[in-house]
Design an enzyme around this catalytic site. Structure first.
Site, PDB file in Angstrom:
ATOM      1  N   ASP A  12       4.799   0.477  12.211  1.00 37.01           N
ATOM      2  CA  ASP A  12       3.223   0.455  11.808  1.00 37.01           C
ATOM      3  C   ASP A  12       3.156  -1.671  11.983  1.00 37.01           C
ATOM      4  O   ASP A  12       2.285  -1.681  12.526  1.00 37.01           O
ATOM      5  CB  ASP A  12       3.103   0.435  10.077  1.00 37.01           C
ATOM      6  CG  ASP A  12       3.067   1.495   9.411  1.00 37.01           C
ATOM      7  OD1 ASP A  12       3.150   2.817  10.364  1.00 37.01           O
ATOM      8  OD2 ASP A  12       3.111   1.979   8.321  1.00 37.01           O
ATOM      9  N   ARG A  50       0.835  14.653  13.464  1.00 39.71           N
ATOM     10  CA  ARG A  50       1.723  14.701  11.867  1.00 39.71           C
ATOM     11  C   ARG A  50       1.329  15.838  11.058  1.00 39.71           C
ATOM     12  O   ARG A  50       1.000  15.968   9.579  1.00 39.71           O
ATOM     13  CB  ARG A  50       0.580  13.413  11.093  1.00 39.71           C
ATOM     14  CG  ARG A  50       0.453  12.885  11.978  1.00 39.71           C
ATOM     15  CD  ARG A  50      -0.400  10.865  11.301  1.00 39.71           C
ATOM     16  NE  ARG A  50       0.481  10.415  10.873  1.00 39.71           N
ATOM     17  CZ  ARG A  50       0.592   9.497   9.454  1.00 39.71           C
ATOM     18  NH1 ARG A  50      -1.161   8.461   9.191  1.00 39.71           N
ATOM     19  NH2 ARG A  50       0.961   8.864   8.851  1.00 39.71           N
ATOM     20  N   ARG A  90      -8.460   0.098   5.182  1.00 39.36           N
ATOM     21  CA  ARG A  90      -7.927   1.116   4.021  1.00 39.36           C
ATOM     22  C   ARG A  90      -6.540   0.343   3.813  1.00 39.36           C
ATOM     23  O   ARG A  90      -6.020   0.231   2.740  1.00 39.36           O
ATOM     24  CB  ARG A  90      -7.476   2.004   5.193  1.00 39.36           C
ATOM     25  CG  ARG A  90      -8.690   3.151   5.271  1.00 39.36           C
ATOM     26  CD  ARG A  90      -7.934   4.138   6.113  1.00 39.36           C
ATOM     27  NE  ARG A  90      -7.036   4.343   5.359  1.00 39.36           N
ATOM     28  CZ  ARG A  90      -5.688   5.116   6.205  1.00 39.36           C
ATOM     29  NH1 ARG A  90      -6.103   5.319   7.811  1.00 39.36           N
ATOM     30  NH2 ARG A  90      -4.820   5.010   6.303  1.00 39.36           N
ATOM     31  N   LYS A 137       0.964  -1.121   0.092  1.00 41.39           N
ATOM     32  CA  LYS A 137       0.337  -0.356  -0.075  1.00 41.39           C
ATOM     33  C   LYS A 137       0.768   1.420   0.149  1.00 41.39           C
ATOM     34  O   LYS A 137       0.932   2.278  -0.879  1.00 41.39           O
ATOM     35  CB  LYS A 137      -0.984  -0.161   0.896  1.00 41.39           C
ATOM     36  CG  LYS A 137      -1.734   1.299   1.325  1.00 41.39           C
ATOM     37  CD  LYS A 137      -2.777   1.438   2.945  1.00 41.39           C
ATOM     38  CE  LYS A 137      -1.815   1.725   3.494  1.00 41.39           C
ATOM     39  NZ  LYS A 137      -1.634   3.153   4.553  1.00 41.39           N
ATOM     40  N   ASN A 138       1.997   1.482   0.459  1.00 42.52           N
ATOM     41  CA  ASN A 138       2.695   2.839   1.035  1.00 42.52           C
ATOM     42  C   ASN A 138       3.776   2.981  -0.280  1.00 42.52           C
ATOM     43  O   ASN A 138       4.478   3.834  -0.064  1.00 42.52           O
ATOM     44  CB  ASN A 138       2.904   2.392   2.625  1.00 42.52           C
ATOM     45  CG  ASN A 138       2.606   2.926   3.765  1.00 42.52           C
ATOM     46  OD1 ASN A 138       1.751   2.853   2.965  1.00 42.52           O
ATOM     47  ND2 ASN A 138       3.126   2.410   4.541  1.00 42.52           N
ATOM     48  N   CYS A 160      -5.252   8.492   9.512  1.00 42.05           N
ATOM     49  CA  CYS A 160      -5.066   7.368  10.384  1.00 42.05           C
ATOM     50  C   CYS A 160      -4.769   8.695  12.007  1.00 42.05           C
ATOM     51  O   CYS A 160      -4.032   9.210  11.573  1.00 42.05           O
ATOM     52  CB  CYS A 160      -3.613   6.340  10.621  1.00 42.05           C
ATOM     53  SG  CYS A 160      -4.492   4.558  10.658  1.00 42.05           S
TER      54      CYS A 160
HETATM   55  C1  UD1 Z   1       4.057   7.177   5.894  1.00 41.06           C
HETATM   56  C2  UD1 Z   1       3.641   5.610   5.868  1.00 41.06           C
HETATM   57  C3  UD1 Z   1       2.665   5.321   7.541  1.00 41.06           C
HETATM   58  C4  UD1 Z   1       3.655   4.874   8.450  1.00 41.06           C
HETATM   59  C5  UD1 Z   1       5.660   5.991   8.831  1.00 41.06           C
HETATM   60  C6  UD1 Z   1       6.137   5.889   9.332  1.00 41.06           C
HETATM   61  C7  UD1 Z   1       2.778   5.997   3.901  1.00 41.06           C
HETATM   62  C8  UD1 Z   1       1.133   6.435   3.204  1.00 41.06           C
HETATM   63  N1  UD1 Z   1       2.306   5.955   5.207  1.00 41.06           N
HETATM   64  O1  UD1 Z   1       3.209   8.187   6.259  1.00 41.06           O
HETATM   65  O2  UD1 Z   1       2.174   4.032   7.284  1.00 41.06           O
HETATM   66  O3  UD1 Z   1       4.118   4.615   9.429  1.00 41.06           O
HETATM   67  O4  UD1 Z   1       5.816   6.523   6.975  1.00 41.06           O
HETATM   68  O5  UD1 Z   1       7.326   4.990   8.676  1.00 41.06           O
HETATM   69  O6  UD1 Z   1       3.340   5.659   3.237  1.00 41.06           O
HETATM   70  N2  UD1 Z   1       6.449  14.502  10.564  1.00 41.06           N
HETATM   71  C9  UD1 Z   1       6.885  16.025  11.072  1.00 41.06           C
HETATM   72  N3  UD1 Z   1       6.630  17.039   9.408  1.00 41.06           N
HETATM   73  C10 UD1 Z   1       6.245  16.398   8.143  1.00 41.06           C
HETATM   74  C11 UD1 Z   1       5.997  14.879   8.082  1.00 41.06           C
HETATM   75  C12 UD1 Z   1       6.347  13.647   9.170  1.00 41.06           C
HETATM   76  O7  UD1 Z   1       7.095  16.047  11.911  1.00 41.06           O
HETATM   77  O8  UD1 Z   1       6.667  17.247   7.252  1.00 41.06           O
HETATM   78  C13 UD1 Z   1       6.927  13.479  11.291  1.00 41.06           C
HETATM   79  C14 UD1 Z   1       5.533  12.989  11.769  1.00 41.06           C
HETATM   80  O9  UD1 Z   1       4.352  13.569  12.421  1.00 41.06           O
HETATM   81  C15 UD1 Z   1       6.375  12.473  12.321  1.00 41.06           C
HETATM   82  C16 UD1 Z   1       7.030  11.154  11.704  1.00 41.06           C
HETATM   83  O10 UD1 Z   1       7.177  12.374  11.404  1.00 41.06           O
HETATM   84  O11 UD1 Z   1       5.582  12.029  14.152  1.00 41.06           O
HETATM   85  C17 UD1 Z   1       7.132  10.305  10.857  1.00 41.06           C
HETATM   86  O12 UD1 Z   1       6.172  10.364   9.953  1.00 41.06           O
HETATM   87  P1  UD1 Z   1       6.199  10.359   8.371  1.00 41.06           P
HETATM   88  O13 UD1 Z   1       7.647   9.350   7.852  1.00 41.06           O
HETATM   89  O14 UD1 Z   1       6.384  11.367   7.617  1.00 41.06           O
HETATM   90  O15 UD1 Z   1       4.988   9.627   7.821  1.00 41.06           O
HETATM   91  P2  UD1 Z   1       4.159   9.226   6.659  1.00 41.06           P
HETATM   92  O16 UD1 Z   1       4.821   9.268   5.448  1.00 41.06           O
HETATM   93  O17 UD1 Z   1       2.859   9.802   6.957  1.00 41.06           O
END
Ligand code: UD1
Length: 423
Positions: A310, A122, A402, A22-23, A117
């Site tokens: 995850d 986030r 999802r 999915k990711n 989620c």
């Molecule tokens: C992706 C995955 C999700 C997984 C996560 C971490 C997808 C669709 N989802 O989510 O399943 O749990 O990686 O492996 O691929 N953060 C910030 N600022 C930002 C972006 C992120 O502070 O601009 C923080 C987030 O709040 C969180 C951490 O970074 O605490 C990790 O987030 P991120 O790696 O961006 O996860 P996703 O890409 O949302």
């Protein structure tokens, strides 16, 4: 509301085929916006999130042919709108992945703030930091919960971008945007997840010039345009881990096919520490937990190649059943212990303080009415239900749908007493 009912099932046995990730598939689909040619993505799982992404792409002007199972052919001859649909965006945080491609191809994107989620705040500051570094103008409209990102007349310009945290989504968005920027972009402290490599492989097939994806410093030489390609998504490492844990928690044995061991090393290592036997064969990963006394271990979630956040909740469900106390520390997300309340309803007796959970182990779980508070928490509830006495009734299962393809069907095939009821 649909629910899943799980009864105590005894040891699971058999083989399970892992679906496309999915990711990976979500950003891969978003990347198809960057060319007017046809892109064919293979091994696409049948998931609610994929349906949402198809709708999002269509709103931007994509023509999507999904008549063949597991394959999506997407072609976007022309961008017809640069405004994200609030309902769709609120439904799925991964809609953010369309920002980089839209900016690169069209020069503008108006994005309502995303959903997904409910695991902590986030923010998207790192995505925006990247777009700004590439020369885009970012306007945040706090009142209307919308962000507008726009390039100047000369488009995007390569630069060095340091990510304060190796965010997966930010790395993917910047990677896509930088592909069509002028000059060289370097992403420092980039995320190293396998899904990043998968995306870079797709983009390179489309004509991009990306080097060192999968390391913490990715180098992108901008190109003038991209073309179509055929690309097969990698297998889902989180689904792989979930079925490894299904074998472990039920003390069963399962061969997990179409799985890549290199993507789940920390899960293999941690299960081995608990005394679970794991063998790697050409056909897949064989997990055998029969007749063993399984013992506690501590978990700390980290960006890849560390232990995946995850898998934290499914692993915690498993730890409630082993001998001894485990400590689970969540470092990636700030509010990813909502499953603890649900596991405790089943008798787990887990204590949390800030980002740490103490799991006493050796619990006899009992069936209860519980909620799938997020996607992976839902998987944890199913795992706990397999070993709890009586029936576990899981609500809010749209979270599970999802992200897991044919979840109930795959568990049934392994001998689980599980069913979905719609009412
Ligand atoms: C992706 C995955 C999700 C997984 C996560 C971490 C997808 C669709 N989802 O989510 O399943 O749990 O990686 O492996 O691929 N953060 C910030 N600022 C930002 C972006 C992120 O502070 O601009 C923080 C987030 O709040 C969180 C951490 O970074 O605490 C990790 O987030 P991120 O790696 O961006 O996860 P996703 O890409 O949302």
């Amino acid at each position: 509301m649909a629910r899943i009912l799980v009864n105590n099932s005894g040891p699971l046995h058999g083989e399970v085929d892992i679906s496309g990730a999915k990711n990976s598939v979500l950003p891969l689909l978003a990347a198809t916006l960057m060319t007017e040619d046809i892109c064919e993505i293979e091994d696409v799982p049948d998931l609610a999130d994929v349906s949402v992404m198809k709708k999002i792409l269509r709103k931007y002007g994509a023509e999507i042919d999904d008549s063949e199972q597991g394959i999506i052919r997407a072609r976007t001859p022309k961008i017809i709108s640069c405004e994200g649909d609030r309902d769709l965006v609120t439904e799925m945080r991964a809609s953010l992945f369309t920002m980089g491609p839209m900016l690169a191809r069209h020069g503008k994107i108006i994005m309502p703030m995303p959903g997904g989620c409910t695991i902590g705040k986030r923010p998207i500051d790192l995505h925006l930091k990247g777009f700004r570094a590439l020369g885009a103008k970012v306007e945040e409209d706090i009142e209307n919960e919308t962000v507008t990102v726009e390039t100047g007349p000369d488009g995007l310009q390569g630069d060095v971008i340091y990510l304060d945290f190796p965010s997966v989504g930010a790395t993917e968005n910047i990677l896509m945007a930088a592909t069509l920027a002028k000059g060289t972009t370097i992403i420092e402290n980039a995320a190293k997840e396998p899904e990043i490599i998968d995306l870079a492989n797709l983009l390179n097939k489309m004509g991009a010039r990306i080097k060192s994806a999968g390391t913490d410093m990715i180098r992108i030489e901008g190109v003038g345009s991209l073309s179509g390609c055929i690309h097969q998504a990698i297998p889902d490492r989180i689904e792989t881990g979930t079925f490894m844990l299904a074998a472990a928690i039920t003390r069963g044995e399962v061969l997990i096919k179409n799985a890549l061991p290199g993507h789940v090393r920390p899960i293999i290592a941690k299960l081995k520490e608990c005394n679970v036997d794991i063998d790697i064969y050409p056909e897949g990963i064989y997990v055998d937990a029969r007749g063993k006394e399984l013992v506690a271990t501590d978990i700390k979630t980290l960006p890849f190649p560390g232990f995946p956040t995850d898998i934290q909740s499914p692993f915690m469900a498993f730890l409630t059943t082993v001998k001894g106390k485990s400590v689970v520390r969540e470092t990636v997300f700030e509010n990813r212990f909502m499953h603890v309340v649900e596991l405790n309803r089943m008798g787990a007796d887990i204590q949390t303080e800030n980002r740490e959970a103490i799991v006493p182990g050796g619990r006899k779980l009992h069936g209860a009415k519980v909620r799938a508070t997020d996607l992976r928490a839902g998987a944890a509830m199913v795992l706990a239900g397999l070993v709890a006495t009586g029936t576990t009734e899981i609500s809010e299962i749209y979270h599970i749908e999802r992200g897991y393809e044919d979840f109930v069907g795959k568990f049934k095939a392994l001998g689980a007493d599980i069913m979905k009821i719609d009412d």
